[in-house]
Structure formats: structure tokens, C-alpha cells
Motif scaffolding. Structure first.
Motif, PDB file in Angstrom:
ATOM      1  N   UNK A 221      -6.576  -7.174   4.098  1.00 51.59           N
ATOM      2  CA  UNK A 221      -7.669  -8.227   3.366  1.00 51.59           C
ATOM      3  C   UNK A 221      -7.925  -8.292   1.635  1.00 51.59           C
ATOM      4  N   UNK A 222      -8.497  -6.497   1.365  1.00 50.00           N
ATOM      5  CA  UNK A 222      -8.582  -6.729   0.086  1.00 50.00           C
ATOM      6  C   UNK A 222      -7.581  -6.447  -0.683  1.00 50.00           C
ATOM      7  N   UNK A 223      -6.174  -6.461   0.027  1.00 50.02           N
ATOM      8  CA  UNK A 223      -4.860  -5.590  -0.857  1.00 50.02           C
ATOM      9  C   UNK A 223      -4.333  -7.323  -0.928  1.00 50.02           C
ATOM     10  N   UNK A 224      -4.859  -8.151   0.236  1.00 54.33           N
ATOM     11  CA  UNK A 224      -4.517  -9.511  -0.318  1.00 54.33           C
ATOM     12  C   UNK A 224      -4.434  -9.877  -0.696  1.00 54.33           C
ATOM     13  N   UNK A 225      -6.298  -9.656  -1.023  1.00 58.83           N
ATOM     14  CA  UNK A 225      -6.897 -10.833  -2.644  1.00 58.83           C
ATOM     15  C   UNK A 225      -7.044  -9.925  -3.589  1.00 58.83           C
ATOM     16  N   UNK A 226      -6.370  -8.687  -4.050  1.00 53.89           N
ATOM     17  CA  UNK A 226      -6.300  -7.707  -4.762  1.00 53.89           C
ATOM     18  C   UNK A 226      -7.878  -7.196  -5.212  1.00 53.89           C
ATOM     19  N   UNK A 227      -8.830  -6.830  -5.014  1.00 53.59           N
ATOM     20  CA  UNK A 227      -9.364  -6.567  -5.032  1.00 53.59           C
ATOM     21  C   UNK A 227      -9.793  -4.734  -4.258  1.00 53.59           C
ATOM     22  N   UNK A 228      -8.525  -4.305  -3.595  1.00 54.07           N
ATOM     23  CA  UNK A 228      -8.943  -3.039  -2.914  1.00 54.07           C
ATOM     24  C   UNK A 228      -8.185  -1.937  -3.492  1.00 54.07           C
ATOM     25  N   UNK A 229      -8.362  -0.652  -3.352  1.00 51.97           N
ATOM     26  CA  UNK A 229      -7.264  -0.063  -3.757  1.00 51.97           C
ATOM     27  C   UNK A 229      -6.147  -0.246  -3.770  1.00 51.97           C
ATOM     28  N   UNK A 230      -5.023   0.147  -5.018  1.00 58.35           N
ATOM     29  CA  UNK A 230      -3.201  -0.634  -5.048  1.00 58.35           C
ATOM     30  C   UNK A 230      -2.522   0.682  -3.887  1.00 58.35           C
ATOM     31  N   UNK A 231      -2.162  -0.250  -3.167  1.00 59.29           N
ATOM     32  CA  UNK A 231      -1.098  -0.015  -2.186  1.00 59.29           C
ATOM     33  C   UNK A 231       1.034  -0.433  -2.410  1.00 59.29           C
ATOM     34  N   UNK A 232       1.443   0.741  -1.734  1.00 60.72           N
ATOM     35  CA  UNK A 232       3.052   0.470  -2.057  1.00 60.72           C
ATOM     36  C   UNK A 232       3.612   0.067  -0.929  1.00 60.72           C
ATOM     37  N   UNK A 233       3.908  -0.685  -0.402  1.00 59.90           N
ATOM     38  CA  UNK A 233       4.541  -1.195   0.172  1.00 59.90           C
ATOM     39  C   UNK A 233       6.376  -0.462   0.631  1.00 59.90           C
ATOM     40  N   UNK A 234       5.950   0.455   1.282  1.00 53.33           N
ATOM     41  CA  UNK A 234       8.039   0.793   1.371  1.00 53.33           C
ATOM     42  C   UNK A 234       8.338   0.541   2.432  1.00 53.33           C
ATOM     43  N   UNK A 235       9.307  -0.374   2.261  1.00 53.77           N
ATOM     44  CA  UNK A 235       9.436  -0.763   3.701  1.00 53.77           C
ATOM     45  C   UNK A 235       8.524  -1.848   4.513  1.00 53.77           C
ATOM     46  N   UNK A 236       8.718  -1.375   6.019  1.00 45.87           N
ATOM     47  CA  UNK A 236       7.389  -2.159   6.821  1.00 45.87           C
ATOM     48  C   UNK A 236       5.727  -1.459   6.795  1.00 45.87           C
ATOM     49  N   UNK A 237       6.659  -0.128   5.744  1.00 44.37           N
ATOM     50  CA  UNK A 237       4.965   1.072   5.970  1.00 44.37           C
ATOM     51  C   UNK A 237       4.220   0.345   4.709  1.00 44.37           C
ATOM     52  N   UNK A 238       2.677   1.072   5.025  1.00 46.79           N
ATOM     53  CA  UNK A 238       2.072   0.590   3.610  1.00 46.79           C
ATOM     54  C   UNK A 238       1.579   1.926   3.240  1.00 46.79           C
TER      55      UNK A 238
END
Length: 71
Positions: free
Chosen positions: A35-52
């Protein structure tokens, strides 16, 4: 580029973290992290294929910023 001393050992890169590892570190549910990722309020993650994946440095920098915002 920084020069290295002769004989100095460089540390291997730190492994990328999974969403489950970051959620456990922050003591939140994985769903909260998403949810944080979707709202851009959490730590930055990187999607690589189906993995975060997360860089631990980014997670720790995000945490430090959260601490600075506490009144």
C-alpha cells in the motif's frame, strides 16, 4: 573514480531485500508495504519481472527520513 589502496579488500554488494524481509524489518504486514508503494509513501522498491526488490540503503534512508519528521 576512487582509487583503492593496494591490498585493500572491497566488500561484496549487499543482497537486495524482498518485500517480506523489508516488512519484517519494519514490523508491518507485507500488504502495508505494498500500500505504501502504491501511495508512493514507503521505501523505494524496484520491480524486476514479477519480483519486487529493495536496496537496504534505500530502506534505511527512508526510515531515517521518517524519524526526522516526528514532531
Amino acid at each position: 573514480m576512487a582509487s583503492k589502496r593496494p591490498g585493500a579488500r572491497s566488500e561484496p554488494p549487499r543482497a537486495k531485500a524482498t518485500a517480506e524481509e523489508v516488512a519484517a524489518y519494519l514490523r508491518v504486514n507485507v500488504e502495508t508495504l505494498y500500500k505504501w508503494r502504491y501511495a508512493k509513501t514507503g521505501p523505494q522498491g524496484v520491480r524486476t519481472g514479477k519480483y519486487l526488490r529493495y536496496d537496504w540503503e534505500d530502506v534505511e534512508a527512508w526510515w531515517a527520513e521518517q524519524k526526522r519528521q516526528v514532531p
